[in-house]
Design an enzyme around this catalytic site. Structure first.
Site, short mmCIF file in Angstrom:
data_model
loop_
_atom_site.label_atom_id
_atom_site.label_comp_id
_atom_site.label_asym_id
_atom_site.label_seq_id
_atom_site.Cartn_x
_atom_site.Cartn_y
_atom_site.Cartn_z
N LYS A 1 -23.10 1.21 3.31
CA LYS A 1 -22.76 2.61 3.10
C LYS A 1 -23.33 3.16 1.79
CE LYS A 1 -18.95 2.77 6.30
NZ LYS A 1 -18.90 1.39 6.85
C1 LIG Z 1 -18.96 1.08 8.22
C2 LIG Z 1 -19.39 -0.29 8.58
C3 LIG Z 1 -19.87 -0.63 9.87
C4 LIG Z 1 -19.91 0.37 11.00
O1 LIG Z 1 -20.88 1.36 10.78
P1 LIG Z 1 -20.86 2.70 11.69
O2 LIG Z 1 -21.91 3.56 11.10
O3 LIG Z 1 -19.48 3.28 11.53
O4 LIG Z 1 -21.15 2.29 13.09
C5 LIG Z 1 -20.32 -1.91 10.09
N1 LIG Z 1 -20.27 -2.85 9.11
C6 LIG Z 1 -19.80 -2.58 7.87
C7 LIG Z 1 -19.74 -3.67 6.87
C8 LIG Z 1 -19.35 -1.30 7.55
O5 LIG Z 1 -18.88 -1.05 6.30
#
Ligand SMILES: *Cc1c(COP(=O)(O)O)cnc(C)c1O
Length: 466
Positions: A112
């Site tokens: 993120k």
């Molecule tokens: C947020 C997250 C996901 C999922 O991502 P999306 O964009 O919501 O599909 C997968 N793995 C980790 C470690 C995350 O923090």
């Protein structure tokens, strides 16, 4: 570039407007009015660019007039200069066919950061053009909160209020949020569950007493600018593996369908992607939707991959809108049906369109653990439980042998040390850059699970919009 709502009745906005708005006023999500396209020659010419240069090239058509190309490159250089690896998102080979794309070299150790570091700079840039203040309110079960806080801490004209369920995030996750002492950061531990915290945030977006006084903004992946930033690493990985001359498949650990939708966008822009593999854990609404057309909400089962413990995937609406011929009225009706019954069937056009590019799979806890072990014993790599869902899906997807399969590694293994240790006997250690997390001072408000108390706290500390 204009941005239009998936539900057809909110006003179109430019990139700056869509970035600051988050959700559209008709309840839909903003998408670009059309997909920009690169020719094979243009993609070939991107080989060898630095990550920041590539990011500026990919983002430029989406940003349109909102930033000059020079300013955009300055922002990507600043955002990606904060990553601990010079390649920003390095690609690692596991065996003849399998690769992992490490997206966790940012400040808070999850993918993120790739989007939120950029979003934080965009907020500051756009707010600096006027006298506006932005009040970001979010709820987190862990990774989004810390990445968003790191991205906006200390920035002018932005306050962030991040709710987390008291006692239900890991110590590492909590400390990554509460040890940020910048005056514009407000952590709130709420009595109750993540869903309770999330419900309060949704209520605040619709509370006129709050929205009249404060410009309330979103940092979750309903914000288009986040998805735009994620398109870049699909190009980066594919270029390294020989695109555009060679096709590549991607396997994506999925929750809210944001990360994998960015892969869909990359394909619309001309990147030759053979398959996008949607990897879920046992919370498999997306697997059921893609395999059988059945998008119906179940109850959430907690797993070792908590960021994928989701039963409603907000960004799926963007895909359904695009595959359904971009008919906003039809989309609004389909989503209204879902909101009433918590279930919907995909149309034939949506199912066939999705089947052309996507396949999906569901990983249960045993397969998750076995895949963590496989990566350690066969490749010497420690992977986290989210990445393990992706890699399990990748290894069982039946992609033709000559085509490389890239699994997106979405979190650093040290964020989930217990699950990794259970499968491998090895406890991953936190990288040096976050190593003194447990010695730092924490700052956090503790509030009851009561909307009025939370709204009063936000109103007391936030800057009014003008
Ligand atoms: C947020 C997250 C996901 C999922 O991502 P999306 O964009 O919501 O599909 C997968 N793995 C980790 C470690 C995350 O923090």
């Amino acid at each position: 570039m204009d941005y239009i709502s998936t539900r057809g009745s909110a006003p179109a906005l430019d990139f700056e407007g869509a970035t600051l708005a988050g959700l559209a006023s008709d309840g839909g999500l903003y998408v670009p009015a059309e997909w920009p396209r690169f020719t094979a020659d243009e993609i070939a010419a991107m080989a060898g660019l630095s990550y920041a240069e590539l990011a500026a090239k990919i983002m430029a058509p989406f940003v349109g007039e909102s930033l000059t190309n020079e300013r955009l490159l300055e922002l990507t250089t600043e955002a990606y200069g904060r990553f601990a690896h010079k390649a920003v998102t390095p690609l690692k080979q596991l065996d003849e066919q399998q690769w992992v794309l490490e997206l966790f070299h940012g400040p808070t150790l999850a993918f993120k950061d790739v989007a939120l570091q950029m979003l934080g700079l965009l907020f500051e840039e756009f707010l600096g053009r006027s006298e506006r203040n932005l009040t970001i309110v979010g709820a987190t079960s862990g990774d989004t909160g810390s990445a968003a806080i790191d991205a906006v801490a200390g920035r002018a004209k932005v306050d962030i209020f991040m709710l987390h369920p008291e006692g239900r995030v890991s110590d590492v996750q909590r400390r990554q949020m509460t040890t940020v002492l910048a005056p514009n950061v407000y952590n709130i531990a709420i009595e109750g569950s993540f869903d309770d915290a999330q419900a309060m945030v949704k209520r605040m977006f619709n509370d006129a007493a709050m929205t009249d006084r404060f410009a309330i903004g979103a940092v979750n992946s309903i914000n288009w600018a986040r998805l735009m930033a994620q398109v870049v690493y699909y190009f980066s990985a594919a270029l390294q593996l020989g695109a555009p001359a060679r096709e590549v498949a991607f396997s994506v650990p999925t929750g809210n369908f944001g990360d994998v939708f960015a892969g869909y966008v990359a394909a619309q822009m001309g990147l030759p992607i053979t398959k996008l593999i949607v990897a879920t854990n046992v919370n498999d609404i997306l697997h059921r939707a893609l395999a059988h057309g059945d998008y119906s909400q179940g109850t959430v089962t907690p797993t070792a991959a908590p960021s994928m413990d989701i039963q409603v995937s907000s960004n799926f609406e963007r895909l359904l809108f695009d595959l359904g011929g971009r008919d906003g009225a039809a989309m609004a009706a389909q989503m209204k049906g879902f909101e009433a019954t918590r279930a919907m069937q995909l149309t034939n056009a949506q199912r066939e369109g999705a089947a052309a590019l996507f396949q999906s799979s569901r990983t249960d806890p045993d397969a998750m653990a076995a895949t963590i072990r496989w990566a350690w014993e066969n490749c010497g790599e420690l992977i986290d439980p989210h990445t393990a869902c992706g890699l399990h899906a990748a290894r069982t997807a039946g992609i033709a042998p000559g085509t490389p399969v890239v699994t997106l590694a979405t979190a650093h293994p040290a964020k989930f040390p217990d699950a990794v240790e259970r499968s491998t006997g090895h406890r991953p250690s936190l990288p040096a850059r976050v190593g003194d997390l447990f010695d730092r001072e924490e700052k956090c408000a503790h509030l009851p699970g009561d909307y009025d108390a939370v709204a009063a706290y936000v109103a007391q500390h936030a800057e009014p919009k003008i």
